[in-house]
Design a protein around this motif. Structure first.
Motif, PDB file in Angstrom:
ATOM      1  N   ALA A  17     -33.102  13.102 -41.668  1.00  0.00           N
ATOM      2  CA  ALA A  17     -34.354  13.276 -40.928  1.00  0.00           C
ATOM      3  C   ALA A  17     -35.548  12.864 -41.780  1.00  0.00           C
ATOM      4  O   ALA A  17     -35.664  13.233 -42.949  1.00  0.00           O
ATOM      5  CB  ALA A  17     -34.495  14.730 -40.494  1.00  0.00           C
ATOM      6  N   GLU A  69     -40.022  11.706 -41.290  1.00  0.00           N
ATOM      7  CA  GLU A  69     -41.160  11.715 -40.362  1.00  0.00           C
ATOM      8  C   GLU A  69     -41.473  10.326 -39.818  1.00  0.00           C
ATOM      9  O   GLU A  69     -42.069  10.187 -38.752  1.00  0.00           O
ATOM     10  CB  GLU A  69     -42.380  12.304 -41.078  1.00  0.00           C
ATOM     11  N   SER A  78     -32.955  14.169 -30.775  1.00  0.00           N
ATOM     12  CA  SER A  78     -33.573  15.422 -31.214  1.00  0.00           C
ATOM     13  C   SER A  78     -34.448  15.262 -32.452  1.00  0.00           C
ATOM     14  O   SER A  78     -35.138  16.208 -32.845  1.00  0.00           O
ATOM     15  CB  SER A  78     -32.483  16.463 -31.499  1.00  0.00           C
ATOM     16  N   LEU A  79     -34.441  14.075 -33.088  1.00  0.00           N
ATOM     17  CA  LEU A  79     -35.257  13.872 -34.288  1.00  0.00           C
ATOM     18  C   LEU A  79     -36.742  13.917 -33.944  1.00  0.00           C
ATOM     19  O   LEU A  79     -37.186  13.354 -32.940  1.00  0.00           O
ATOM     20  CB  LEU A  79     -34.931  12.520 -34.933  1.00  0.00           C
ATOM     21  N   GLU A  80     -37.541  14.559 -34.812  1.00  0.00           N
ATOM     22  CA  GLU A  80     -38.981  14.639 -34.596  1.00  0.00           C
ATOM     23  C   GLU A  80     -39.624  13.256 -34.594  1.00  0.00           C
ATOM     24  O   GLU A  80     -40.560  12.993 -33.839  1.00  0.00           O
ATOM     25  CB  GLU A  80     -39.624  15.517 -35.678  1.00  0.00           C
ATOM     26  N   ALA A  81     -39.115  12.347 -35.456  1.00  0.00           N
ATOM     27  CA  ALA A  81     -39.682  10.997 -35.508  1.00  0.00           C
ATOM     28  C   ALA A  81     -39.479  10.269 -34.185  1.00  0.00           C
ATOM     29  O   ALA A  81     -40.354   9.515 -33.730  1.00  0.00           O
ATOM     30  CB  ALA A  81     -39.039  10.204 -36.649  1.00  0.00           C
ATOM     31  N   LYS A 116     -39.081  11.776 -31.148  1.00  0.00           N
ATOM     32  CA  LYS A 116     -39.926  12.441 -30.152  1.00  0.00           C
ATOM     33  C   LYS A 116     -41.387  12.026 -30.284  1.00  0.00           C
ATOM     34  O   LYS A 116     -42.100  11.879 -29.283  1.00  0.00           O
ATOM     35  CB  LYS A 116     -39.812  13.960 -30.312  1.00  0.00           C
ATOM     36  N   ALA A 117     -41.833  11.826 -31.535  1.00  0.00           N
ATOM     37  CA  ALA A 117     -43.244  11.494 -31.770  1.00  0.00           C
ATOM     38  C   ALA A 117     -43.512   9.993 -31.720  1.00  0.00           C
ATOM     39  O   ALA A 117     -44.654   9.565 -31.907  1.00  0.00           O
ATOM     40  CB  ALA A 117     -43.677  12.047 -33.129  1.00  0.00           C
TER      41      ALA A 117
END
Length: 528
Positions: A461, A463, A485-488, A490-491
């Motif tokens: 994971a 950013e 599901s990774l924040e990167a 999603k963003a």
């Protein structure tokens, strides 16, 4: 690398005791009687003086035979020889005989000075024991056995191995006072065999090869410094500049002064170094071009491109192509095995791999090309752009986040560090981003990269994620729950780099293009 049987024998020797049974100095015919009386022992026969024949082989100072018990040895012409004969026994832990002495089918042709000294010392101790140091004889004998085992292992290597070691010694110690006898002794062969094998391997007499090494280093020293000729001479192994000048002109065809002042013709065998020369305003007479660099350069005119790799069936064509352009300097990475072959053509400016960043490589090449001022001007302009973009990033992000750069193969993904380029030299070294913690734990900074299955990229994971290259397995990853599901993801901070060939470079021009491309992604362009 030792075979399994050799490893087992070496391990067994650690539990074997070696006990001297007889040690005697001999001269001429006296050797025959000593040889018969010591027949039940393992024997070490050392020649310390004279020239003769033993076992149908020339024998002289430094020749050593390692002979098992009851083995015959033809003593044809020993009248003019002197030496030391050592008989010893091998004892197992239970006190029985162990068949683990040292033997070799041929003589060790050039025993070291230390071995000869130890032989003389053992002979003296056997005749006159040292009452104040009762274990000195055993210690000296153990030291001799250790030295003999090293010499025996070296002699077991194929000829190509000892020649490779010799070439490495000469390349590292070219400015020392090397002699044929010294090099032959280190190779454990006779001086005569050394000369024949060296010429067969390299095409040069060893003295001519040493001269070539010194002159090639002198050429680079002349280009990369303002040292006078006497100073350069002392640095490459000659006592005075006048002698260097004569050898230089005989090898290069022109005087050192003329060579230093002329415009150099460069051949660059890696596209990073081709790009560095172009950034300095120099078009190499022959260069290796990445697809991106070739496309950029062809907009300005034709390029003389290196067409073959130094491997496989095209090796000779590759070499002939370099020879045909008659370069004054060849630029290549220091770990390239073909550098030795290039030595007769021109000096090879060897760029250390992974230990120099792109700026240091650029400056190193600029020094040799006499364009250091131009390199500093180029870097100053680059740093102005870099500072503007650093300020923009700090304004947008406020801190330095984690970034992962992945290059896709057919079924593997490679996470890259700053020493392997792909823009990481900027992200990590210039902008201050850092790799994900898991990449650090797996040693990415030491190895330069990590390798994993494409489907496991989501385990690292970060950013921000940059993706280079293409793979049929990429679509499978996009559909996986772990990826989604990774924040990167999603963003919207996953960036597909379309011109991934632009990111292969680790040089000024590639770094400049990579800087623009990465900032386009990081500061608000369409994210994927």
């Amino acid at each position: 690398m030792m075979s399994r049987s050799h490893e087992e024998a070496a391990l067994a020797r650690q539990h074997t005791w070696y006990v001297p049974a007889c040690i005697a100095e001999w001269e001429g015919a006296s050797l025959e009687g000593l040889w018969l009386r010591s027949a039940s022992c393992w024997r070490i026969l050392i020649v310390t003086k004279g020239i003769g024949v033993i076992a149908e082989r020339p024998a002289g100072r430094g020749c050593i035979w390692l002979v098992p018990p009851e083995s015959p040895l033809e003593l044809e012409q020993v009248q003019t020889l002197q030496g030391v004969l050592i008989g010893y026994r091998c004892l197992a832990p239970d006190g029985g005989e162990a068949l683990l002495g040292l033997s070799h089918p041929q003589p060790l042709a050039s025993g070291s000075t230390q071995l000869l000294r130890l032989a003389d010392e053992l002979a003296d101790l056997w005749k006159c024991p040292d009452s104040e140091a009762p274990f000195r004889l055993q210690q000296t004998f153990a030291t001799m056995l250790a030295e003999l085992e090293k010499a025996r292992q070296a002699a077991l290597l194929p000829e190509s191995d000892w020649l490779s070691r010799t070439l490495k010694i000469m390349q590292e110690q070219y400015n020392s006072d090397l002699t044929r006898e010294q090099l032959a002794r280190q190779a454990q062969v006779s001086p005569q065999h050394f000369s024949r094998a060296f010429r067969k391997r390299t095409g040069f007499a060893w003295t001519d090869y040493l001269t070539l090494l010194r002159i090639r280093h002198a050429q680079l020293q002349l280009l990369g410094s303002s040292d006078n000729l006497d100073t350069v001479a002392s640095q490459v192994g000659y006592k005075e500049g006048l002698y260097l000048s004569r050898r230089f002109k005989a090898t290069v065809g022109i005087s050192p002064a003329r060579y230093r002042n002329q415009t150099q013709r460069f051949a660059a065998l890696n596209f990073n170094h081709t790009a560095s020369l172009i950034a300095l305003g120099l078009q190499p007479v022959l260069g290796d071009y990445s697809p991106w660099l070739e496309g950029m350069q062809r907009r300005h005119g034709p390029v003389q491109q290196l067409r073959f790799a130094p491997i496989g069936p095209n090796r000779e064509a590759w070499y002939r192509q370099i020879a045909s352009v008659q370069p004054d300097v060849i630029v290549h990475y220091s770990d390239a095995p073909e550098n030795d072959r290039l030595l007769p053509l021109a000096p090879v400016l060897e760029i250390p791999f992974k230990t120099m960043n792109w700026r240091e490589q650029f400056r190193y090449i600029a020094d040799i090309a006499n364009r250091s001022a131009l390199a500093e001007q180029w870097l100053e302009q680059f740093d102005e752009r870099l500072q503007l973009m650093q300020a923009r990033l700090y304004r947008d992000w406020g801190r330095r986040a984690t970034v992962a750069v992945w290059e896709l193969g057919d079924d593997k993904a490679y996470g890259i560090s700053s020493s392997f380029g792909r823009g990481c030299q900027l992200l990590y070294s210039e902008f201050g981003f850092r790799p994900p913690e898991r990449m650090l734990r797996e040693g990415i900074e030491d190895k330069g990269y990590i390798e994993t299955e494409i489907g496991r990229i989501a385990d690292y994971a970060a950013e921000h994620i940059f993706i280079l290259g293409k793979s049929t397995m990429w679509e499978n990853l996009l559909r996986s729950e772990s990826w989604s599901s990774l924040e990167a993801v999603k963003a919207g901070r996953v960036y597909r780099v379309e011109r991934s060939d632009m990111f292969y470079g680790f040089d000024p021009l590639s770094s400049q293009a990579q800087l623009t491309e990465m900032m386009r992604h990081l500061t608000g362009a369409e994210l994927q």
